[in-house]
Design a protein around this motif. Structure first.
Motif, PDB file in Angstrom:
ATOM      1  N   GLY A  64      45.679 -12.471  26.043  1.00  7.58           N
ATOM      2  CA  GLY A  64      44.615 -11.845  26.667  1.00  7.58           C
ATOM      3  C   GLY A  64      44.332 -10.483  26.507  1.00  7.58           C
ATOM      4  N   ILE A  65      45.233  -9.643  26.020  1.00  9.49           N
ATOM      5  CA  ILE A  65      45.180  -8.129  26.064  1.00  9.49           C
ATOM      6  C   ILE A  65      43.990  -7.847  25.117  1.00  9.49           C
ATOM      7  CG2 ILE A  65      46.321  -5.903  25.397  1.00  9.49           C
ATOM      8  CD1 ILE A  65      48.850  -7.210  26.344  1.00  9.49           C
ATOM      9  N   ASN A  66      43.914  -8.187  23.909  1.00  2.73           N
ATOM     10  CA  ASN A  66      42.859  -8.353  23.043  1.00  2.73           C
ATOM     11  C   ASN A  66      41.559  -8.350  23.447  1.00  2.73           C
ATOM     12  OD1 ASN A  66      45.086  -7.147  21.500  1.00  2.73           O
ATOM     13  ND2 ASN A  66      44.581  -8.357  19.637  1.00  2.73           N
ATOM     14  N   SER A  67      41.558  -9.600  24.083  1.00  2.64           N
ATOM     15  CA  SER A  67      40.196 -10.112  24.523  1.00  2.64           C
ATOM     16  C   SER A  67      39.613  -9.446  25.792  1.00  2.64           C
ATOM     17  CB  SER A  67      40.345 -11.765  24.782  1.00  2.64           C
ATOM     18  OG  SER A  67      41.187 -12.061  25.718  1.00  2.64           O
ATOM     19  N   GLY A  68      40.451  -8.995  26.502  1.00  2.00           N
ATOM     20  CA  GLY A  68      40.168  -8.235  27.775  1.00  2.00           C
ATOM     21  C   GLY A  68      39.687  -6.761  27.136  1.00  2.00           C
ATOM     22  N   ALA A  69      40.337  -6.252  26.379  1.00  5.44           N
ATOM     23  CA  ALA A  69      39.762  -4.971  26.027  1.00  5.44           C
ATOM     24  C   ALA A  69      38.422  -5.190  25.143  1.00  5.44           C
ATOM     25  CB  ALA A  69      40.674  -4.491  24.596  1.00  5.44           C
ATOM     26  N   GLY A  70      38.157  -6.298  24.534  1.00  6.84           N
ATOM     27  CA  GLY A  70      36.795  -6.634  23.833  1.00  6.84           C
ATOM     28  C   GLY A  70      36.011  -7.047  24.677  1.00  6.84           C
ATOM     29  N   PHE A  71      36.307  -7.522  25.803  1.00 11.91           N
ATOM     30  CA  PHE A  71      35.106  -8.098  26.830  1.00 11.91           C
ATOM     31  C   PHE A  71      34.866  -6.631  27.483  1.00 11.91           C
ATOM     32  CE2 PHE A  71      34.175  -8.973  31.299  1.00 11.91           C
ATOM     33  CZ  PHE A  71      32.966  -9.720  31.011  1.00 11.91           C
ATOM     34  N   ALA A  72      35.646  -5.600  27.761  1.00  7.24           N
ATOM     35  CA  ALA A  72      35.281  -4.351  28.268  1.00  7.24           C
ATOM     36  C   ALA A  72      34.644  -3.532  27.275  1.00  7.24           C
ATOM     37  CB  ALA A  72      36.707  -3.657  28.466  1.00  7.24           C
ATOM     38  N   LEU A  73      34.638  -3.730  25.941  1.00  7.98           N
ATOM     39  CA  LEU A  73      33.680  -3.037  25.000  1.00  7.98           C
ATOM     40  C   LEU A  73      32.331  -3.791  25.067  1.00  7.98           C
ATOM     41  CD1 LEU A  73      36.095  -2.769  22.013  1.00  7.98           C
ATOM     42  CD2 LEU A  73      35.253  -0.840  23.327  1.00  7.98           C
ATOM     43  N   ALA A  74      32.302  -5.106  25.467  1.00 15.04           N
ATOM     44  CA  ALA A  74      31.110  -5.839  25.329  1.00 15.04           C
ATOM     45  C   ALA A  74      30.205  -5.273  26.598  1.00 15.04           C
ATOM     46  CB  ALA A  74      31.351  -7.296  25.436  1.00 15.04           C
ATOM     47  N   LEU A  75      30.966  -4.884  27.886  1.00 13.48           N
ATOM     48  CA  LEU A  75      30.140  -4.500  28.575  1.00 13.48           C
ATOM     49  C   LEU A  75      29.672  -3.325  28.449  1.00 13.48           C
ATOM     50  CD1 LEU A  75      32.564  -5.747  31.814  1.00 13.48           C
ATOM     51  CD2 LEU A  75      30.255  -6.839  31.044  1.00 13.48           C
ATOM     52  N   CYS A  76      30.593  -2.433  28.052  1.00 11.88           N
ATOM     53  CA  CYS A  76      30.208  -0.835  27.501  1.00 11.88           C
ATOM     54  C   CYS A  76      28.625  -0.766  26.597  1.00 11.88           C
ATOM     55  CB  CYS A  76      31.105  -0.055  26.625  1.00 11.88           C
ATOM     56  SG  CYS A  76      32.575   0.318  27.879  1.00 11.88           S
ATOM     57  N   PHE A  77      28.840  -1.782  25.720  1.00 12.74           N
ATOM     58  CA  PHE A  77      27.636  -1.833  24.824  1.00 12.74           C
ATOM     59  C   PHE A  77      26.439  -2.529  25.489  1.00 12.74           C
ATOM     60  CE2 PHE A  77      30.538  -1.973  21.152  1.00 12.74           C
ATOM     61  CZ  PHE A  77      30.011  -1.088  20.130  1.00 12.74           C
ATOM     62  N   ALA A  78      26.441  -3.058  26.586  1.00 13.37           N
ATOM     63  CA  ALA A  78      25.375  -3.496  27.433  1.00 13.37           C
ATOM     64  C   ALA A  78      25.073  -2.494  28.337  1.00 13.37           C
ATOM     65  CB  ALA A  78      25.634  -4.748  27.989  1.00 13.37           C
ATOM     66  N   PHE A  79      25.894  -2.041  29.212  1.00 24.75           N
ATOM     67  CA  PHE A  79      25.433  -1.191  30.123  1.00 24.75           C
ATOM     68  C   PHE A  79      25.626   0.364  29.984  1.00 24.75           C
ATOM     69  CE2 PHE A  79      26.900  -5.400  32.028  1.00 24.75           C
ATOM     70  CZ  PHE A  79      25.811  -5.514  32.900  1.00 24.75           C
ATOM     71  N   LEU A  80      26.453   0.653  28.931  1.00 23.70           N
ATOM     72  CA  LEU A  80      26.385   2.083  28.785  1.00 23.70           C
ATOM     73  C   LEU A  80      26.490   2.271  27.130  1.00 23.70           C
ATOM     74  CD1 LEU A  80      29.743   2.697  30.887  1.00 23.70           C
ATOM     75  CD2 LEU A  80      27.574   3.276  31.468  1.00 23.70           C
ATOM     76  N   PRO A  81      25.450   2.078  26.591  1.00 19.26           N
ATOM     77  CA  PRO A  81      24.890   2.038  25.283  1.00 19.26           C
ATOM     78  C   PRO A  81      25.236   3.780  24.739  1.00 19.26           C
ATOM     79  CG  PRO A  81      22.844   1.904  26.228  1.00 19.26           C
ATOM     80  CD  PRO A  81      24.124   1.688  27.426  1.00 19.26           C
ATOM     81  N   ASN A  82      25.435   3.786  23.684  1.00 11.77           N
ATOM     82  CA  ASN A  82      25.679   5.273  23.158  1.00 11.77           C
ATOM     83  C   ASN A  82      26.648   6.047  23.826  1.00 11.77           C
ATOM     84  OD1 ASN A  82      23.483   5.000  21.311  1.00 11.77           O
ATOM     85  ND2 ASN A  82      22.207   5.353  23.243  1.00 11.77           N
TER      86      ASN A  82
END
Length: 352
Positions: free
Chosen positions: A115-133
């Protein structure tokens, strides 16, 4: 049992209390031969692609760069960062897997399965959604947090099972939680219409690697691998069992904390660059142990070399299957990793 017997014998015999079964000559051969093979792989990877470029042009592009020549631009701006990024993340995932397997004595431990890779991936998805650029430097930090949260939740879920935590339960918890996070990431991508940005991370690949990412990633990965080498003797003792390690004077809690931080840094920074590429950390440590023995002072550096080799040649294969189209790096490694995982799972079940 053999390791424990050898350790006990070493305790009686001498000042250096633990003698691990190892093959230094094999490890030296892997380190020297692996570096040569890695240099060859990097040269091939830079040379081959949608546009084949001969080695003499590669040489001049690296050592006598001329920005007015298109081939030099292709090599410098596209292919070199790609292959160097592949080598770095291959080493990272392999060393992370070796540390996890050594500390937990779990043969199925891998950042992709825990679950480490998927946890990092989900955090990146949230960053793309709420903190673009968001700058890449901060993306890596969020990936660390996501990786840590993913690992903690998977270990927590696995520990809640009746009968305690076992390797098989840990993998089941990791697979279930990873599937949940992948579904949530896709939901975030659909809702915020960022699926195209995240498709690269879902597939796993090094095609989009840039120099700025390597510059930011290198100190993290370099520092973490140096930390792993410093910790390698303690990990060897932990691999004998926590009671034996304590008996030999190891501060096991501190070693585990340091090892966990190193794993999160290695996996988190790699996922931030190439996405969720699994199975490198599962395959390579097993192969390395088979070749060099059970001493992590050899396993960790040899895993780094072999992990880099696997990632570089897998990426090269991904480009040669159906040119000019590319198969994702994660798919190529999964073709090897899934049968290997099934073999290990079957073997583990027999032993249980």
């Amino acid at each position: 049992m053999n390791q424990q017997a050898t350790a006990s014998k070493g305790l009686i015999q001498g000042r250096d209390p633990v003698k691990f079964r190892s093959r230094p000559w094999a490890a030296t051969l892997i380190l020297v031969g692996g570096l040569i093979a890695l240099a060859l792989g990097i040269a091939l990877s830079v040379s081959f692609g949608a546009k084949d470029i001969n080695f003499s042009v590669v040489w001049t592009a690296v050592f006598h760069f001329n920005p007015d020549i298109t081939d030099h631009q292709i090599i410098r701006e596209l292919r070199l960062p790609r292959v160097l990024g592949g080598a770095m993340v291959g080493a990272s995932f392999a060393v992370a897997g070796a540390i996890m397997q050594g500390m937990t004595r779990n043969p199925l431990a891998d950042s992709g399965l825990m679950g480490i890779n998927s946890g990092a991936g989900f955090a990146l998805a949230l960053c793309f959604a709420f903190l673009p650029n968001l700058p890449f430097m901060y993306l890596i930090l969020y990936a660390f947090v996501g990786a840590g949260a993913g690992a903690a939740i998977v270990y927590g879920i696995g520990s809640m099972a009746k009968g305690g935590l076992t390797p098989a339960r840990l993998v089941l918890a990791g697979a279930a939680f990873s599937a949940l996070l992948s579904a949530l990431s896709e939901g975030v991508a659909l809702y915020f219409q960022i699926g195209q940005d995240l498709a690269f991370w879902y597939a796993g690949g090094v095609a989009g690697t840039k120099w700025i990412q390597l510059k930011i990633m290198f100190p993290w990965i370099g520092g973490a691998i140096i930390g792993a080498l410093i910790l390698s003797r303690s990990i060897s003792m932990l691999s004998l069992g926590e009671d034996i390690a304590r008996g030999l004077g190891q501060r096991t809690g501190l070693v585990k904390l340091a090892g966990a931080l190193i794993v999160l840094i290695l996996a988190g920074s790699s996922v931030a660059v190439v996405g969720a590429v699994g199975f490198i950390g599962l395959i390579i440590p097993h192969l390395t142990r088979y070749l060099v023995g059970v001493d992590y002072r050899w396993i960790i550096p040899c895993s780094a070399i072999l992990g880099s080799l696997l990632a570089v040649f897998a990426d090269l294969t991904a480009r040669m299957i159906n040119p000019p189209q590319e198969v994702p790096l994660g798919a190529i490694i999964a073709l090897i990793g899934v049968p290997f995982f099934l073999y290990l799972a079957r073997k583990e079940r027999r032993e249980l």
